[in-house]
Motif scaffolding. Structure first.
Motif, PDB file in Angstrom:
ATOM      1  N   LYS A  47       0.902  -1.030  -0.129  1.00 15.30           N
ATOM      2  CA  LYS A  47      -0.018  -0.072   0.000  1.00 15.30           C
ATOM      3  C   LYS A  47       0.994   1.243  -0.038  1.00 15.30           C
ATOM      4  O   LYS A  47       1.480   1.658   1.113  1.00 15.30           O
ATOM      5  CB  LYS A  47      -0.872  -0.116   1.229  1.00 15.30           C
ATOM      6  CG  LYS A  47      -1.831  -1.107   1.222  1.00 15.30           C
ATOM      7  CD  LYS A  47      -2.925  -0.742   2.323  1.00 15.30           C
ATOM      8  CE  LYS A  47      -3.916  -2.072   2.511  1.00 15.30           C
ATOM      9  NZ  LYS A  47      -2.966  -3.048   3.335  1.00 15.30           N
ATOM     10  N   ALA A  48       1.037   2.059  -1.198  1.00 10.92           N
ATOM     11  CA  ALA A  48       1.757   2.973  -1.244  1.00 10.92           C
ATOM     12  C   ALA A  48       0.995   4.218  -1.213  1.00 10.92           C
ATOM     13  O   ALA A  48       0.303   4.631  -2.309  1.00 10.92           O
ATOM     14  CB  ALA A  48       2.580   2.996  -2.527  1.00 10.92           C
ATOM     15  N   ASP A  49       0.912   5.073  -0.222  1.00 12.30           N
ATOM     16  CA  ASP A  49       0.101   6.453  -0.085  1.00 12.30           C
ATOM     17  C   ASP A  49       0.674   7.279  -1.204  1.00 12.30           C
ATOM     18  O   ASP A  49       1.809   7.713  -1.089  1.00 12.30           O
ATOM     19  CB  ASP A  49       0.219   6.819   1.285  1.00 12.30           C
ATOM     20  CG  ASP A  49      -0.215   8.271   1.676  1.00 12.30           C
ATOM     21  OD1 ASP A  49      -0.778   8.788   0.518  1.00 12.30           O
ATOM     22  OD2 ASP A  49      -0.374   8.812   2.553  1.00 12.30           O
ATOM     23  N   PRO A  50      -0.094   7.857  -2.044  1.00 10.80           N
ATOM     24  CA  PRO A  50       0.468   8.599  -3.071  1.00 10.80           C
ATOM     25  C   PRO A  50       0.910  10.097  -2.455  1.00 10.80           C
ATOM     26  O   PRO A  50       1.582  10.848  -3.311  1.00 10.80           O
ATOM     27  CB  PRO A  50      -0.766   9.137  -4.143  1.00 10.80           C
ATOM     28  CG  PRO A  50      -1.876   8.032  -3.776  1.00 10.80           C
ATOM     29  CD  PRO A  50      -1.232   7.551  -2.436  1.00 10.80           C
ATOM     30  N   ASP A  51       0.565  10.395  -1.384  1.00 10.14           N
ATOM     31  CA  ASP A  51       1.025  11.476  -0.511  1.00 10.14           C
ATOM     32  C   ASP A  51       2.533  11.177   0.109  1.00 10.14           C
ATOM     33  O   ASP A  51       3.032  12.222   0.727  1.00 10.14           O
ATOM     34  CB  ASP A  51       0.202  12.150   0.438  1.00 10.14           C
ATOM     35  CG  ASP A  51      -1.077  12.752  -0.315  1.00 10.14           C
ATOM     36  OD1 ASP A  51      -0.705  13.134  -1.482  1.00 10.14           O
ATOM     37  OD2 ASP A  51      -2.227  12.285   0.111  1.00 10.14           O
ATOM     38  N   ALA A  52       2.933   9.933   0.229  1.00  4.52           N
ATOM     39  CA  ALA A  52       4.169   9.657   0.751  1.00  4.52           C
ATOM     40  C   ALA A  52       5.465  10.155  -0.409  1.00  4.52           C
ATOM     41  O   ALA A  52       5.161  10.422  -1.414  1.00  4.52           O
ATOM     42  CB  ALA A  52       4.202   8.185   1.086  1.00  4.52           C
ATOM     43  N   ILE A  53       6.389   9.926   0.266  1.00  8.37           N
ATOM     44  CA  ILE A  53       7.846  10.224  -0.453  1.00  8.37           C
ATOM     45  C   ILE A  53       7.933   8.907  -1.422  1.00  8.37           C
ATOM     46  O   ILE A  53       8.214   7.861  -1.006  1.00  8.37           O
ATOM     47  CB  ILE A  53       8.980  10.589   0.186  1.00  8.37           C
ATOM     48  CG1 ILE A  53       8.735  11.901   1.105  1.00  8.37           C
ATOM     49  CG2 ILE A  53      10.254  10.835  -0.665  1.00  8.37           C
ATOM     50  CD1 ILE A  53      10.197  11.983   2.136  1.00  8.37           C
TER      51      ILE A  53
END
Ligand code: 26V
Length: 794
Positions: free
Chosen positions: A520-526
């Motif tokens: 799960k890759a949060d699009p707001d993460a780096i």
């Protein structure tokens, strides 16, 4: 192009090929059928400009550039051809009208993975730029039936399977059965009337397979000519008649071995007989083809250097020196000195690595057995060089019964080049210091570049739209025009659009990572990306150790203000490079543990999709915020991924290595996250006794990270004993010495990312100042400084 085809034109052409080339009605067609029909429709539009280009070069008696390379890492062709022929948006409409999903069609094409990494991908970018600049050129390579192996992970460990891109029709190539050359091996050398005559003991036929490479705008195409190996006799008929059918097919099987498989090792030179045969197979076929064309057009061999420029992509085709001399002496009767001078005025050599273990050497025994005439000529070249230069005793081609291919390539070349400013300095000061003193001026620099057509316009449509709207489309063929963005970097509206373009790419990638890996890759993460071959010197280990240390820090303060991060890795290890494989294993083990930790999972995720290739790079680079370019200073010759990230608006965390140095100077030091020892400092540190242990003892974060691995927190500790032992006791690539600086600089990245306006400003400035890294600039440099050749004007 005279007039661009409409959506209707394209639709009709596609339907025509579906019926007449694929032999399928639309109601029965698979995605594969459609993809081939589309490819043939597009190919039809390349063939006219291609034939015209070849004719124009011949009619004008133009000088040709020949790029000899054991590797061309092309990737997919269809999407790039659509872009360069400027078929969008018409193609999109045509496909929609046909009820097709354009993405699905494009994804159906297998990558042409005829290369290991940087050196092969550079050759592909160069081919595209040569065509875009209308420079008459040929690429010469091998038509491997099996490209770079397919990678999968089993229990976190790399498993290799054969790649089989030619197990289906390849719509882009044209076989030329009339261009076939005999390539000899082994046998002996006789003297007949005072002239050497090589009687090979074995031979195979090299057959030409041509692929047009269309340039930007679609009005020029050069050829990529790949050689396939075929037997001189198809069948051993007496054996067949005797009923031994397997043995009867042996000559065919044996000959084909030569172009069967790409060597997957870009790490160590293993001195394999088949590899030497492949190198000679490519080189001899290319040189015979070049001389045939030259003699047909010009006749007079004295003109060779005026009409032909040959570039050797590393030492892999360095047998070209002796082979060209052999052809000129033995077939055309020239004396040695004249053959030598002509060869040296025609050949040039690019060095791509300083790593001692990757420098090619062949035993004189093997060379003499496989290529007996060439071994004689190598000795003549070496003796002649000794006699004409008064060189020191330790300098030369043949030493301790080994042929040093770097020295051979250097001595037989008019120009020798490195691939970044720092690398070229090191080439002058280290590997070729002695030869440089004897031949000052021979070594020149040509900093690498990448094609903005594939690496920006094609792979990043959302950013492309913004660029086109902001500064027009001229950047596509004149990348310095990106400078025009600088004026917008302080414009909040522009920065919001830039952020939106990046976010769209991150959402797309995030969906892919969830579907393929369950991450799960949060699009707001780096989005922090390191993609490249797995090598100790590239230090993926440093990156994963930083992840472990960060994880621990988050654990210590789970309510802290941590910047969410997704670390993404991609890359293959050479099948025999077990330390690199153990780093792959570690990354996968660490990912499994960290990703499922409920305390930290919203702050840190790790994704390692398997089978990284050109197509995957096209999805990852546009979605990256942070580009990891963290090699030990002095080891990465240039890097080219670093350039792709910069022009796609990622910021770099990196060392002063390869082209990072130039990237940082151009984008501005304030827009680049620098850390680590310099090349000089690294050399000094390595020489310091006990450097690794001292650095680990001084770093609490690193000590804890290594401790956790040793305790078995990420899978069985025994798996990592060798890796740990090497890190504590040897650490030749200074992971420990650079760790604290890297960790601290990553925390600077965290803080910078939190200030969105400032981050976006920096990203805009990185894009705006990346124009220098177009391969068009690089090719212009080669044309001016090395090849002395001109484009053909429209
Ligand atoms: C090395 C070897 C060693 C002998 C056996 C076969 C084999 C095949 C490939 C190689 C590749 C070594 C060189 C290489 O890929 N260098 C990379 O070149 C890029 C383009 O110039 C550059 O950006 C990278 O920094 C450099 O590592």
């Amino acid at each position: 192009m005279t007039h661009a085809p409409s959506a209707q034109d394209l639709r009709e052409k596609i339907l025509y090929h579906l019926t007449h080339t694929q032999g399928r009605g639309p109601e029965f067609a698979t995605v594969f059928d459609w993809r081939l029909a589309v490819s043939f429709a597009v190919r039809d539009l390349m063939v006219g400009p291609w034939v015209d280009a070849i004719r124009a070069a011949r009619d004008q008696g133009a000088k040709r550039v020949y790029y000899l390379s054991m590797e061309f890492l092309i990737g997919r062709i269809l999407g790039d051809a659509i872009i360069n022929l400027r078929l969008e948006p018409a193609m999109g409409e045509a496909l929609t009208q046909l009820g097709l999903d354009e993405q699905e069609i494009l994804d159906n094409e297998p990558d042409a993975a005829l290369g290991n990494g940087g050196l092969g991908r550079l050759a592909a970018c160069f081919m595209e730029s040569l065509s875009s600049l209308r420079c008459p050129a040929f690429g010469y390579g091998i038509r491997y039936e099996h490209g770079l192996f397919r990678q999968s992970f089993e229990n976190g460990q790399q498993v290799e399977r054969p790649e089989d891109w030619l197990n289906q029709p390849h719509p882009w190539e044209f076989v030329r059965i009339d261009y076939s050359y005999r390539i000899g091996f082994k046998g002996h050398v006789e003297t007949v009337d005072g002239r050497a005559v090589w009687q090979p003991g074995e031979s195979v036929i090299a057959r030409a397979y041509d692929t047009p490479v269309i340039g930007w705008g679609g009005d020029w195409a050069n050829s990529l000519r790949l050689w396939g190996a075929h037997p001189t006799t198809l069948l051993d008929l007496p054996r067949f008649n005797a009923g031994d059918y397997t043995a009867a097919a042996e000559p065919e099987a044996l000959a084909r071995t030569l172009s069967r498989v790409l060597y997957p090792d870009d790490t160590t030179e293993s001195g394999k007989e088949l590899r030497l045969k492949q190198e000679y197979f490519l080189t001899s076929a290319a040189l015979q083809d070049i001389l045939r064309r030259f003699l047909a057009e010009h006749g007079d061999l004295d003109l060779l250097p005026q009409k032909v420029a040959i570039q050797l992509n590393d030492t892999h085709p360095a047998i070209a020196g002796p082979e060209l001399i052999r052809l000129l002496m033995d077939d055309h009767g020239l004396p040695f000195a004249r053959a030598r001078d002509l060869a040296r005025a025609t050949l040039n050599y690019t060095n791509h690595t300083l790593l001692p273990e990757a420098l090619e050497r062949w035993s004189t025994w093997l060379m003499g057995r496989i290529l007996p005439r060439h071994m004689q000529i190598i000795q003549m070249i070496d003796d002649d060089h000794r006699d004409t230069t008064n060189r020191p005793a330790h300098v030369g081609i043949v030493h301790n019964d080994q042929v040093h291919m770097g020295e051979l390539a250097f001595i037989m070349s008019g120009k020798v080049n490195g691939v970044s400013a720092l690398h070229t300095d090191l080439v002058r000061d280290t590997v070729f210091a002695d030869l440089h003193k004897l031949h000052p001026g021979r070594i020149v620099n040509q900093t690498n570049g990448v094609t903005p057509r594939r690496w920006l316009r094609m792979s990043n449509p959302s950013l492309t739209r913004l660029l086109d709207d902001t500064i027009g489309t001229g950047w596509t063929s004149d990348l310095d025009q990106l400078k025009g963005l600088e004026a917008h970097a302080d414009d909040a509206g522009f920065r919001d659009s830039l952020r939106a373009a990046k976010r769209a790419n991150k959402i797309w990638l995030s969906n892919g990572l969830l579907a393929d890996l369950g991450v799960k890759a949060d699009p707001d993460a780096i989005f922090d990306v390191q993609i490249k071959r797995m090598h100790e010197y590239k230090r993926q280990l440093l990156n994963i150790l930083e992840a472990i240390a960060l994880w621990q820090r988050i654990h210590d303060d789970p309510n802290g203000n941590w910047a969410p991060r997704v670390k993404i890795f991609g890359g293959k290890a050479a099948p025999g490079y077990w330390l690199a494989k153990s780093v792959i294993h570690l990354i996968n083990d660490v990912a499994a543990t960290i990703n499922s930790d409920p305390v930290t999972s919203k702050f840190l995720q790790i994704a390692y999709p398997s089978n990284y290739n050109v197509s995957m790079a096209e999805d990852l680079i546009p979605a990256a915020d942070l580009s990891e370019q963290i090699s030990t200073a002095g080891k990465e010759a240039s890097g080219t991924g670093n350039m792709k990230f910069t022009m796609n608006g990622a910021l770099t965390i990196g060392t002063l290595d390869g082209a990072n140095v130039e990237i940082r100077e151009l984008v501005g030091p304030e827009n680049f996250f620098l850390f680590g020892l310099t090349a000089d400092e690294a050399a000094a540190e390595k020489a310091r006794h006990g450097h690794a242990r001292a650095a680990i003892e001084a770093s609490e974060d690193l000590k804890v990270a290594l401790q956790l691995i040793a305790e078995g927190r990420f899978g069985r500790a025994e798996s990592y004993y060798s890796l740990l032992d090497r890190t504590w006791n040897d650490d030749p690539f200074l992971v420990a010495s650079d760790f604290d600086a890297y960790f601290a600089t990553q925390r600077k990245v965290d803080r910078a990312f939190a200030d969105t306006a400032d981050w976006d400003r920096m990203a805009a400035l990185n894009i705006a100042r990346s124009g220098f890294f177009s391969s068009d600039r690089t090719i212009r440099g080669y044309m001016r400084d090395i090849w002395d050749t001109q484009a053909i004007t429209a």
